[in-house]
Design an enzyme around this catalytic site. Structure first.
Site, PDB file in Angstrom:
ATOM      1  N   THR A   1       0.883  -1.183   0.000  1.00  0.00           N
ATOM      2  CA  THR A   1       0.000   0.000   0.000  1.00  0.00           C
ATOM      3  C   THR A   1       0.912   1.222   0.000  1.00  0.00           C
ATOM      4  OG1 THR A   1      -0.202  -0.184   2.413  1.00  0.00           O
ATOM      5  CG2 THR A   1      -1.984  -1.101   1.095  1.00  0.00           C
TER       6      THR A   1
ATOM      7  N   LYS B   1       3.806  -7.074   4.118  1.00  0.00           N
ATOM      8  CA  LYS B   1       3.645  -5.644   3.865  1.00  0.00           C
ATOM      9  C   LYS B   1       3.346  -4.959   5.194  1.00  0.00           C
ATOM     10  CE  LYS B   1       0.391  -3.513   3.179  1.00  0.00           C
ATOM     11  NZ  LYS B   1      -0.277  -2.502   4.042  1.00  0.00           N
TER      12      LYS B   1
ATOM     13  N   THR C   1       0.734  -9.743  11.613  1.00  0.00           N
ATOM     14  CA  THR C   1       1.149  -8.433  11.152  1.00  0.00           C
ATOM     15  C   THR C   1       0.144  -7.953  10.134  1.00  0.00           C
ATOM     16  OG1 THR C   1       2.843  -7.218   9.979  1.00  0.00           O
ATOM     17  CG2 THR C   1       2.492  -9.474   9.305  1.00  0.00           C
TER      18      THR C   1
ATOM     19  N   GLU D   1       5.548   4.048   7.546  1.00  0.00           N
ATOM     20  CA  GLU D   1       5.134   5.189   6.724  1.00  0.00           C
ATOM     21  C   GLU D   1       5.986   6.421   7.015  1.00  0.00           C
ATOM     22  OE1 GLU D   1       0.520   4.387   5.466  1.00  0.00           O
ATOM     23  OE2 GLU D   1       0.909   5.349   7.383  1.00  0.00           O
TER      24      GLU D   1
ATOM     25  N   ASN E   1      -0.554  10.383   5.831  1.00  0.00           N
ATOM     26  CA  ASN E   1      -1.778  10.045   6.551  1.00  0.00           C
ATOM     27  C   ASN E   1      -2.765  11.187   6.674  1.00  0.00           C
ATOM     28  OD1 ASN E   1      -1.517   7.210   7.265  1.00  0.00           O
ATOM     29  ND2 ASN E   1       0.395   7.928   8.164  1.00  0.00           N
TER      30      ASN E   1
ATOM     31  N   THR F   1      -8.510  10.131   0.275  1.00  0.00           N
ATOM     32  CA  THR F   1      -9.124  10.869  -0.839  1.00  0.00           C
ATOM     33  C   THR F   1      -8.104  11.211  -1.918  1.00  0.00           C
ATOM     34  OG1 THR F   1      -8.856  12.824   0.543  1.00  0.00           O
ATOM     35  CG2 THR F   1     -11.013  11.808   0.487  1.00  0.00           C
TER      36      THR F   1
END
Lengths: 408, 408
Positions: free
Chosen positions: A154, A180, A191, A277, A403, A408
């Site tokens: 992702t 992932k 996970t 991230e 984040n 959107t």
């Protein structure tokens, strides 16, 4: 010790994989979004899943399909979590049925996983339409494992793949895995997504025990943002083609298998933390000198989960007061006036706190230590011989950017 | 209902305050860094403190000085937490002694607080040198309360000050307070720093009970970053000059006092959350339809503490899946398929989830709702009549900037 080899989930005998773009990710048509992993023969199978009270539909289906301890394939999509979404259960079941029809096996032998946005209906038609092509492109090769690893990404920036070989009961056994991570990572029994394959012959109940045991010391010891996902799943397929004497009890063979699986899963877990991230630094916190492993783990997790400690590592600021603070609110008992803290990395080691009080240290040296991509926080409680290591990452501007506008 | 009035800690009769630059903050000589609050007469006094296992030295001194339930003054510095630092206990004691000498009272009647960097020695000489001037500048005025409120700020961008009046046992009683928040805010028995004054006549043991009761529903229901500080303290002085029949039992007078104190502390707590480090939005999460208040509180806290939910509010992204996810890992039991979620603010209200599934909604309207400075997340569990509200803030680029380089 097991040896790392190439090949990912295709390293063990009898496993093939594929990854394609089916159209779940509509905004990025060049991105793969459906992965398939298939064994030539039925496997002993096990899974561990999120403890989140809100569970995605695929997890409910997998629990049912794993009831008999057998499976042959895993289908997984990125781009949509299929959680809290219209027709989620029907769509998860339909994915298994599509794969089963193409492979000619019972649909209960297919496991399913999803990752992505919560609450939007999954485009299951796109997946169903892609299944024949996916099955046709199955291959046993490092490239095929890599395609599957890409298809479950992702916000990951790199694939997470690894494989090991080890000796089990007179045969060389391989274990491979893809995973992932990235966001909503604070696993509790599994996970975000981890798929493991092995050619080891092992009883399904013992395979489940091994997976629980290993997940506890690998995936369950990482955190990216403290958010435990609705979709955390770790699945393992063991097809028994390696020719080892089947593992049917917790003897030497079981222990060798668990040791190798641990090495593999720790590598995947570390890779997930490092690619959190927006992360720029892997943070490895080791708490030693504890009376038992439990408190050491709780304290280490509190440190790697502390937003302030994560921000300090981002800024390469040797702010050890935040480490002591995070230890203090972990809920564990310890003597603050016995604690030593050091920061270490490839650039060296700096002792910053001894017996609970600050030490004079060279700020420039400390900064150099903290600028390395992998940073260790070493804590000694001076209260026993137990230790535990957990892994996290720093929090950065990019975490906020990613984040602040993910959906959107 | 109590009425809000001006004056802060100087609103109650018989209290004066001051704030000066003493030199604890060396990098910003124009910033006040020592505050003093003094009652003309000895007060009933109480305090609540952090549950962090690592406690700053001033908290240890305060516990001792509060043992007799009496105090007259509070001295507080910003710029240094006096925690895990050389001579911390001696320095905290020395601060009390300096104030006691200037006021002519026992040093056990002086309470002390510190906030700032952990692990560096406090420049206590600078504070001792400033005390005579600080005492000379004591005044009973809104400006004096404001000076004290400024002197306890660290990364706060605005002062937090409030005062209320209410009727207690035939007299008008005033309660005032100043507080500071910003970072390392996830209070557990007190807040980063909160100083409350009242002219109410009340027994010291009941004052302590009232403070515990009120802290639980105000300061203990906010979170900025999940980090529970080593220095969290909330102190209250009650000098009994209002002329009310002294509160000696939990009757109507006690209840009126607690109600007014709650209004005051909720206002200060909300102000702290709204001014969280780098924050642009106050997030107010109300969980209703719970069987009892406990689970509603745990779920609301989990939502306002979720890094991903905080990032979504920063990005004005109505990503309600993250809200459900944070509810799910709170540890509380609830039926995900009964949950309704709405976002609301001064710009309107948008229902985003009903019975655990997404509703179609206008993204532009949702964005407008979330762009307001105060955003509500409204959750209905449909399982009972209990409710709870907690307060947090969004996480922003500025949070990372501030905390990536706070110490150096």
């Amino acid at each position: 010790m097991a040896s790392f080899v190439s090949g990912g989930v295709c390293a063990p005998c009898g496993f093939s994989a594929a990854g394609v773009h089916a159209g779940v990710k509509t905004h990025a048509t060049w991105k793969k979004d459906v992965a398939l992993i298939v064994s030539d023969v039925p496997c002993a199978a096990a899974g561990v899943f999120t403890t989140n009270r809100v569970k995605a539909a695929p997890l409910l289906v997998d629990r049912e399909h794993l009831a008999n301890g057998q499976a042959r394939a895993i289908i997984a999509n990125s781009g949509n979590a299929n959680a809290c979404a219209p027709n989620a259960l029907a769509h998860a079941t339909a994915e298994c049925e599509a794969v089963a029809a193409a492979l000619g096996c019972p649909s209960t032998d297919v496991l399913v996983s999803s990752t992505g946005v919560i609450g939007q209906e999954l485009n299951v038609r796109a997946i169903e339409a892609a299944v024949p092509g996916l099955v046709a492109s199955l291959e046993r090769s490092p490239e095929a494992s890599d395609a599957a690893a890409h298809a479950i990404m992702t916000t990951d920036t790199v694939t997470k793949e690894a494989a090991v070989t080890c000796e089990v009961a007179g045969a060389t056994v391989a274990i491979g895995g893809i995973a992932k991570g990235s966001g909503m990572i604070h696993p509790n029994m599994g996970t975000m997504l981890g798929f493991l394959t092995t050619d080891c012959a092992i009883d399904a109940a013992l395979l489940h025990e091994a997976l629980l045991e290993v997940a506890r010391v690998s995936f369950n010891r990482i955190s990216v943002d403290g958010d435990t996902s609705t979709n955390d799943s770790c699945l393992i397929l063991a097809n028994g083609t390696a020719g080892n004497a089947p593992i049917a009890e917790k003897g030497a063979g079981y222990r060798a298998f668990v040791a190798a699986l641990t090495q593999l899963c720790v590598r995947l877990a570390r890779a997930m933390a490092a690619d959190g991230e927006g992360a720029r630094h892997l943070i490895e916190c080791t708490v030693s000198g504890a009376r038992t492993e439990g408190p050491a783990e709780t304290i280490a997790k509190s440190v790697i989960s502390s937003t302030l400690t994560k921000a300090a590592v981002f800024g390469a600021d040797a702010n050890w007061g935040r480490v002591l603070c995070a230890m203090g609110y972990s809920g564990e008992e310890f003597d603050p006036e016995a604690v030593d803290v050091a920061f270490a990395s490839a650039a060296g080691r700096v002792e910053v706190c001894a017996a609970g009080q600050g030490l004079p240290f060279d700020e420039a040296v400390a900064k150099a230590v903290l600028l390395e991509p992998e940073v260790q926080i070493l804590i000694d409680l001076h209260d026993g011989d137990a230790a535990c290591t957990c892994w996290g990452c720093d929090i950065t501007y990019d975490y906020i950017r990613i984040n602040g506008d993910y959906r959107t």
